[in-house]
Write a protein that holds these residues in place. Sequence first.
Motif, mmCIF file in Angstrom:
data_model
loop_
_atom_site.group_PDB
_atom_site.id
_atom_site.type_symbol
_atom_site.label_atom_id
_atom_site.label_comp_id
_atom_site.label_asym_id
_atom_site.label_seq_id
_atom_site.Cartn_x
_atom_site.Cartn_y
_atom_site.Cartn_z
ATOM 1 N N ALA A 18 0.806 -1.414 -0.076
ATOM 2 C CA ALA A 18 -0.001 -0.670 -0.159
ATOM 3 C C ALA A 18 0.990 1.725 -0.151
ATOM 4 C CB ALA A 18 -1.107 -0.041 1.659
ATOM 5 N N SER A 19 1.882 1.327 0.655
ATOM 6 C CA SER A 19 2.750 2.334 1.267
ATOM 7 C C SER A 19 3.491 2.891 -0.561
ATOM 8 C CB SER A 19 3.827 2.069 2.249
ATOM 9 O OG SER A 19 4.534 1.156 1.447
ATOM 10 N N LEU A 20 3.590 1.827 -1.932
ATOM 11 C CA LEU A 20 3.847 2.227 -2.759
ATOM 12 C C LEU A 20 3.226 2.987 -3.520
ATOM 13 C CD1 LEU A 20 5.838 -0.834 -3.760
ATOM 14 C CD2 LEU A 20 6.810 1.106 -2.032
ATOM 15 N N GLU A 27 -10.116 8.260 -5.436
ATOM 16 C CA GLU A 27 -10.076 7.514 -4.042
ATOM 17 C C GLU A 27 -9.107 6.365 -4.360
ATOM 18 O OE1 GLU A 27 -13.736 7.683 -3.483
ATOM 19 O OE2 GLU A 27 -14.607 9.408 -4.479
ATOM 20 N N ASP A 28 -9.624 4.799 -3.682
ATOM 21 C CA ASP A 28 -9.659 3.247 -3.389
ATOM 22 C C ASP A 28 -8.891 2.829 -4.374
ATOM 23 O OD1 ASP A 28 -8.780 4.390 -1.180
ATOM 24 O OD2 ASP A 28 -10.291 3.145 -0.017
ATOM 25 N N GLY A 29 -8.580 2.200 -4.808
ATOM 26 C CA GLY A 29 -8.439 1.198 -5.927
ATOM 27 C C GLY A 29 -7.880 -0.315 -5.295
ATOM 28 N N GLN A 116 -0.129 -4.621 -10.487
ATOM 29 C CA GLN A 116 -0.161 -3.493 -10.816
ATOM 30 C C GLN A 116 -1.955 -2.840 -9.611
ATOM 31 O OE1 GLN A 116 -1.842 -4.669 -14.711
ATOM 32 N NE2 GLN A 116 -3.526 -5.706 -14.367
ATOM 33 N N PHE A 117 -2.038 -1.757 -10.198
ATOM 34 C CA PHE A 117 -3.296 -1.024 -9.008
ATOM 35 C C PHE A 117 -4.021 -0.394 -9.728
ATOM 36 C CE2 PHE A 117 -4.589 2.718 -6.928
ATOM 37 C CZ PHE A 117 -5.152 1.713 -5.847
ATOM 38 N N THR A 118 -4.918 -0.136 -9.659
ATOM 39 C CA THR A 118 -6.241 -0.123 -10.831
ATOM 40 C C THR A 118 -7.306 0.875 -9.309
ATOM 41 O OG1 THR A 118 -6.403 -1.914 -11.532
ATOM 42 C CG2 THR A 118 -8.014 -0.380 -11.681
ATOM 43 N N ASP A 123 -8.117 3.906 -13.863
ATOM 44 C CA ASP A 123 -6.118 3.850 -14.081
ATOM 45 C C ASP A 123 -6.021 2.639 -13.776
ATOM 46 O OD1 ASP A 123 -7.694 6.194 -15.694
ATOM 47 O OD2 ASP A 123 -6.688 7.451 -13.030
ATOM 48 N N VAL A 124 -4.763 2.747 -14.644
ATOM 49 C CA VAL A 124 -4.086 1.467 -13.790
ATOM 50 C C VAL A 124 -2.702 2.092 -14.118
ATOM 51 C CG1 VAL A 124 -3.788 -1.114 -14.542
ATOM 52 C CG2 VAL A 124 -6.021 -0.485 -14.882
#
Length: 170
Positions: A18-20, A27-29, A116-118, A123-124
């Motif tokens: 999460a810190s990355l 908002e959250d993803g 990956q983070f969406t 947005d990815v």
Amino acid sequence: SEGKEEGDQTTVASGTLASLVAVGADEDGTFSLIELTNAPTLLKSQGDAITYTTSDSDGDTILDTLTASADGRVVFTLKVETDGDYTFTLKDQIDHSDLDDPDSETLDIELSSLVQFTDFDEDVITLSGGFTITVENDVSKQVSGTVSGTVHEDALTLANSDNQSEGNEE
């Protein structure tokens, strides 16, 4: 493979990614893994090439588990939860640089590019660094005990001694 235990060691590493990621106004993803099927790596286990495959382990259509395999053996797994929590589990040995490795040698496995983070509006981003697992080498050690055998000169014959000696039968 079975390693040599040394005090306070583990085959499982866990934490959070999460810190990355800074989400910003979107908002959250959710965290996930990129899609891979038998993707080659530079890693080896017992001399066999390690490949990566990702899967959805809980049926929510999000790729959350990386399985690293070599010659049909699972070498390690990485489970990434949607909140960024991860668990890395070493299942088999990973070859280190050469055949003369000290026990303290380590191998860093960079896993960022697989995550990956969406965000909320889809947005990815794929991580570009910051997530590494370090694997310490294991080396053989001598254990207590003895190994011995017995041979008898009486059993020598010209045939089994390359015509050098012949024993006396008792």
